[in-house]
Design a protein around this motif. Structure first.
Motif, short mmCIF file in Angstrom:
data_model
loop_
_atom_site.label_atom_id
_atom_site.label_comp_id
_atom_site.label_asym_id
_atom_site.label_seq_id
_atom_site.Cartn_x
_atom_site.Cartn_y
_atom_site.Cartn_z
N THR A 187 13.35 -0.04 -1.15
CA THR A 187 12.56 0.22 -2.35
C THR A 187 13.35 -0.29 -3.54
OG1 THR A 187 11.55 2.20 -1.38
CG2 THR A 187 11.45 1.97 -3.77
N ARG A 242 9.13 -2.21 -0.76
CA ARG A 242 8.26 -1.84 -1.88
C ARG A 242 9.00 -2.13 -3.17
NH1 ARG A 242 5.14 -2.13 1.43
NH2 ARG A 242 3.71 -0.58 2.31
N ASP A 275 5.86 -5.62 6.15
CA ASP A 275 4.98 -4.88 5.24
C ASP A 275 5.68 -4.88 3.88
OD1 ASP A 275 3.38 -3.17 3.83
OD2 ASP A 275 3.59 -1.47 5.19
N ALA A 276 5.18 -5.68 2.94
CA ALA A 276 5.89 -5.85 1.67
C ALA A 276 4.91 -5.91 0.51
CB ALA A 276 6.73 -7.13 1.70
N ASP A 277 5.29 -5.29 -0.59
CA ASP A 277 4.44 -5.28 -1.79
C ASP A 277 5.32 -5.39 -3.03
OD1 ASP A 277 1.60 -4.64 -2.95
OD2 ASP A 277 3.00 -3.40 -4.07
N MET A 278 4.98 -6.31 -3.92
CA MET A 278 5.73 -6.55 -5.17
C MET A 278 4.76 -6.46 -6.35
SD MET A 278 7.40 -10.14 -6.49
CE MET A 278 8.30 -10.41 -4.96
N GLN A 279 5.10 -5.63 -7.34
CA GLN A 279 4.27 -5.49 -8.53
C GLN A 279 5.14 -5.55 -9.78
OE1 GLN A 279 0.90 -5.36 -8.36
NE2 GLN A 279 0.99 -5.40 -6.11
N LEU A 287 5.91 -15.24 -3.17
CA LEU A 287 5.87 -14.91 -1.74
C LEU A 287 6.03 -16.22 -0.97
CD1 LEU A 287 2.81 -12.47 -1.54
CD2 LEU A 287 5.21 -11.87 -1.84
N GLU A 309 1.72 -8.10 6.32
CA GLU A 309 0.95 -7.57 5.19
C GLU A 309 1.82 -7.70 3.95
OE1 GLU A 309 -0.56 -3.67 5.77
OE2 GLU A 309 -1.38 -4.09 7.75
N CYS A 310 1.52 -8.69 3.13
CA CYS A 310 2.33 -8.95 1.93
C CYS A 310 1.39 -9.12 0.73
CB CYS A 310 3.17 -10.22 2.09
SG CYS A 310 4.51 -10.08 3.29
N ALA A 311 1.81 -8.55 -0.40
CA ALA A 311 1.00 -8.65 -1.61
C ALA A 311 1.91 -8.67 -2.83
CB ALA A 311 0.03 -7.49 -1.71
N HIS A 312 1.40 -9.25 -3.89
CA HIS A 312 2.13 -9.20 -5.16
C HIS A 312 1.13 -9.22 -6.31
CE1 HIS A 312 1.35 -13.52 -5.09
NE2 HIS A 312 1.76 -13.62 -6.33
#
Length: 222
Positions: A71, A100, A130-134, A152, A160-163
């Motif tokens: 995190t 995260r 499993d990755a998420d960047m905001q 990315l 599962e990746c998102a930004h």
């Protein structure tokens, strides 16, 4: 100041790292952390940065073995003549790892905020990532500057990746609502901004309240 730190977390290890950075308009800071995670290791990092003449806090993290968790949260509050750079690079070098990342910033006139984040997922080693960047930033006044570059780089096919990335001003409707209830404009702006950045400080454990109080004090005085 130039600093480099290295953290190696073995199987099942946990580390909660908190970074508080504050410099003057005459100071330059470059700090890099190298973090390596083995199986089921858990690394949590929370940053509160006010910047300096030139400031860069960089984290380069590698998921070396499966089922590790990271995190990486940060908040930057930058005033006139100051610069704060939050840079991260995460390599998902093993299967079934989780990252995260939440970065929030608020910048006043003459200040500069920078966010650079990258997730790298190799083809053979990064399956089930499993990755998420905001990144979200507020430009509190005209003349504030924010540069953002989320990336990315994904070669694995079962992930599962998102930004996401947003930059804007305070919500005028919310500001109007608070002022209608007798809250002075400056105090209302400080409260709304504190609520905005607070989410990025929540994983600091027992020090989360201390960091929020620091942020509120800066917002009221700026």
């Amino acid at each position: 100041v130039s600093a480099a730190l290295e953290f190696d977390l073995q199987k099942g290890a946990r580390l909660n790292r908190i970074i508080y950075q504050r410099g003057s308009a005459e100071e330059v800071l470059a700090s890099t952390a190298l973090v390596n995670l083995e199986s089921e290791a858990n690394y949590t990092q929370t940053v509160l940065a006010y910047g300096a003449k030139l400031s860069r806090l960089e984290t380069r993290l590698v998921h070396q073995q499966p089922s590790s968790n990271a995190t990486l949260n940060a908040a930057y509050l930058v005033g006139d003549g100051l610069h704060a750079d939050i840079t991260t690079h995460v390599r998902h070098g093993a299967n079934s790892c989780v990252t995260r990342q939440l970065t929030k910033g608020a910048v006043t006139k003459g200040g500069t905020g920078v966010f650079q984040g990258k997730f790298h997922v190799p083809r053979t080693a990064g399956q089930y990532t499993d990755a998420d960047m905001q990144h979200q930033a507020l430009l509190l006044e005209e003349g504030a500057t924010v540069f953002a570059k989320p990336e990315l780089e994904i070669y694995a096919d079962d992930v599962e990746c998102a930004h996401g990335n947003t930059c804007g001003a305070l919500d005028e409707t919310q500001l109007f609502y608070m002022r209608q209830r007798g809250i002075p404009e400056k105090a209302a702006r400080a409260l709304l901004t504190e609520a905005f950045v607070a989410e990025a400080l929540e994983d600091a454990g027992e020090l989360a309240g201390v960091l929020r109080a620091e942020a509120q004090a800066w917002l009221v005085s700026s």
